[in-house]
Design an enzyme around this catalytic site. Structure first.
Site, mmCIF file in Angstrom:
data_model
loop_
_atom_site.group_PDB
_atom_site.id
_atom_site.type_symbol
_atom_site.label_atom_id
_atom_site.label_comp_id
_atom_site.label_asym_id
_atom_site.label_seq_id
_atom_site.Cartn_x
_atom_site.Cartn_y
_atom_site.Cartn_z
ATOM 1 N N LEU A 25 0.934 -1.271 -0.036
ATOM 2 C CA LEU A 25 -0.100 -0.059 -0.039
ATOM 3 C C LEU A 25 0.924 1.154 -0.049
ATOM 4 C CD1 LEU A 25 -2.585 -1.066 2.662
ATOM 5 C CD2 LEU A 25 -3.057 -0.877 0.153
ATOM 6 N N GLY A 26 2.182 1.109 0.610
ATOM 7 C CA GLY A 26 3.065 2.260 0.760
ATOM 8 C C GLY A 26 4.187 2.070 1.254
ATOM 9 N N HIS A 27 5.034 2.896 1.546
ATOM 10 C CA HIS A 27 6.339 2.615 2.162
ATOM 11 C C HIS A 27 7.091 3.819 2.604
ATOM 12 C CE1 HIS A 27 8.770 3.387 -1.216
ATOM 13 N NE2 HIS A 27 7.967 2.990 -1.970
ATOM 14 N N ALA A 31 9.666 1.683 7.217
ATOM 15 C CA ALA A 31 8.525 0.644 7.142
ATOM 16 C C ALA A 31 7.690 0.451 5.679
ATOM 17 C CB ALA A 31 7.446 1.371 8.140
ATOM 18 N N VAL A 33 3.858 -0.860 4.247
ATOM 19 C CA VAL A 33 2.727 -1.026 4.848
ATOM 20 C C VAL A 33 1.813 -1.836 3.704
ATOM 21 C CG1 VAL A 33 0.254 -0.181 5.455
ATOM 22 C CG2 VAL A 33 2.304 1.025 5.871
ATOM 23 N N ASP A 141 2.908 15.646 14.914
ATOM 24 C CA ASP A 141 3.092 15.638 13.676
ATOM 25 C C ASP A 141 1.763 15.578 12.774
ATOM 26 O OD1 ASP A 141 4.624 15.742 11.248
ATOM 27 O OD2 ASP A 141 5.010 13.324 11.151
ATOM 28 N N LYS A 143 -0.653 16.644 10.234
ATOM 29 C CA LYS A 143 -0.555 16.989 8.759
ATOM 30 C C LYS A 143 -1.796 16.214 7.937
ATOM 31 C CE LYS A 143 3.265 14.278 7.830
ATOM 32 N NZ LYS A 143 4.871 14.289 7.597
ATOM 33 N N ASN A 146 -1.094 12.463 7.435
ATOM 34 C CA ASN A 146 -1.258 11.635 8.518
ATOM 35 C C ASN A 146 -2.923 11.549 8.889
ATOM 36 O OD1 ASN A 146 1.330 10.845 8.709
ATOM 37 N ND2 ASN A 146 1.885 12.404 10.346
ATOM 38 N N ASP A 159 -0.157 7.459 12.393
ATOM 39 C CA ASP A 159 1.112 7.736 12.519
ATOM 40 C C ASP A 159 1.484 8.352 13.812
ATOM 41 O OD1 ASP A 159 4.041 7.762 12.133
ATOM 42 O OD2 ASP A 159 3.807 8.872 10.223
ATOM 43 N N THR A 181 6.513 18.103 10.973
ATOM 44 C CA THR A 181 6.877 18.650 9.379
ATOM 45 C C THR A 181 7.103 19.989 9.423
ATOM 46 O OG1 THR A 181 5.771 16.786 8.677
ATOM 47 C CG2 THR A 181 6.008 18.257 7.035
#
Length: 431
Positions: A25-27, A31, A33, A141, A143, A146, A159, A181
């Site tokens: 799904l994402g990285h 990590a 996912v 964090d 944003k 997230n 997150d 961020t």
């Protein structure tokens, strides 16, 4: 699936028989996912896979442990739920709620939102952030990247890797680690003089609201030092399409002085915030309360009931990890009549301005003000052991457990003290 199985071959014993890993799904840097499926229930979930060696090498193991601790603490409809954490020799696995709708960032990338839509997301964001703060957790964090959206468009915070606990505060009562961020970081965080985590999170919420309504950031500059200077001065302008009410809210949120910045409690009292509260914030318990109660006589207890309700025979602590102060129910005995118990509960409700629904054997109380998980709802069911001896069971029906326990300690216990029955062998009450 074959590639993933090969990649995870050293940890197949951890996932085998329980979770089936699917597409990536994402990285990020540390990590990846994956979409996963619980083989027992068939339900989808997101599996975050963290490489231990890489994390240890850069000294981030404490951050991973913190994320696990935080996610176990913060159970809220607008926070991504952590189902389980597993580990092998080389990997750590986070089995998490699968949120299908993607990032809120993707929605904003297509253009700014209408004010009503932006407000609905913002209301959910503030509800979740307020809940975290009540548990002494500061995200640090926040944003749009997230913030995830589910199938129905409900917002979910994710997150918590950079989050901090209240116990991380130094002797001056402030946090001192610079993180987050850049474009969303509060000026006092940049200043490195220590900051209040709750006020810093609220600043980030202000930036998010601005971005939702504008479609771009309030503080922008190719030179990061110049951008920091703008943040430090609170140097931004609202576009002409911002309504006067939203302009006022954002100006109060993006106040560079944390001491005069609006608080969450004040924010939630504003007419702009209260307008068009989404259905997701109105809980099922609130809807049920409006439906009223059916009248019935106090239920008689048989021997089995008496044993199960008795403090001495209450086996529930054997199956619960909750501390006494976190319990969502309490019981007490009384020799007073059911009508006397109901009158006493009505007095409590009147004193704290709660709404009341009642029958001959049950009382339902509900707060008029919204708490961190909707309105606080409490039920009191009356059981007859004999015609002159009653057992009353009080339970949380809705709202936040912490608020329920505070209500019991500050309002309910003192008010019921006069009608409690205490056995001759007991020196203290069981309530």
């Amino acid at each position: 699936m074959e590639k993933i199985n090969q990649m995870e071959s050293n940890s197949s014993n951890v996932l085998k028989g329980k979770y089936e890993l699917g597409r990536l799904l994402g990285h990020g840097s540390f990590a990846k996912v994956y979409h996963a499926r619980n083989l027992q229930s068939g339900k989808s979930l997101a599996m975050k896979v963290v490489g231990k060696e890489k994390v240890i090498k850069v000294g981030m193991m404490d951050q991973i442990k913190r994320e696990i601790s935080v996610m176990k603490m913060v159970k809220h409809p607008n926070i991504v739920e952590l189902h389980e954490v597993m580990a092998s020799k080389s990997k750590i696995y986070f089995a998490m709620e699968f949120v299908r709708g993607g990032e809120l960032f993707s929605k904003i990338a297509k253009g700014r939102l209408r004010e009503d839509a932006a407000r609905a997301y913002f209301q959910q964001l503030i509800s979740a952030v307020d809940f975290c703060h009540s548990r002494g957790v500061y995200h640090r964090d926040l944003k749009p990247e997230n913030l995830l959206l589910d199938d129905e468009g409900n917002l979910k915070i994710t997150d918590f890797g950079l989050s901090a606990f209240a116990e991380h505060l130094k002797q001056d009562g402030l946090l001192h680690t610079t993180c987050g961020t850049p474009a969303y970081v509060a000026p006092e965080v940049i200043g490195k003089k220590g900051y209040d985590g709750a006020k810093a999170d609220l600043w980030s919420c202000g930036v998010i609201l601005y971005v939702l309504l504008a479609g771009f950031l309030p503080f922008q500059d190719e030179n990061i030092v110049a951008m920091y200077k703008k943040i430090y001065r609170g140097d931004f302008k609202c576009p002409p399409w911002f309504s006067p009410e939203s302009r006022r809210i954002i100006t109060k949120l993006l106040d560079p002085n944390p001491n005069t910045r609006i608080t969450i409690s004040k924010l939630m009292e504003t007419s702009w915030f209260k307008k068009y509260l989404p259905k997701s914030i109105r809980t099922e318990e609130e809807r049920e309360f409006d439906g009223g109660l059916k009248s019935k006589e106090p239920e008689s207890l048989n021997a089995f009931h008496i044993i199960s309700l008795s403090q001495g025979f209450d086996l529930s602590p054997l199956f619960e990890e909750k501390k006494r102060e976190e319990r969502e129910e309490l019981r007490f005995a009384t020799t007073k009549s059911a009508s006397s118990v109901i009158s006493k509960l009505e007095e409590v409700a009147k004193a704290v301005k709660f709404n009341v629904k009642k029958s001959e054997s049950c009382v339902r109380l509900q707060g008029q003000e919204r708490g961190r998980k909707g309105k606080l709802g409490i039920s009191a069911d009356i059981f007859a052991v004999t015609s002159s001896f009653l057992v009353v069971e009080v339970k949380k029906e809705g709202g936040d457990t912490l608020e329920y326990n505070q209500f019991c300690i500050k309002e309910l216990r003192p008010a019921l003290k006069d009608i409690l029955w205490t056995s001759p062998t007991e020196s203290t009450t069981t309530v």
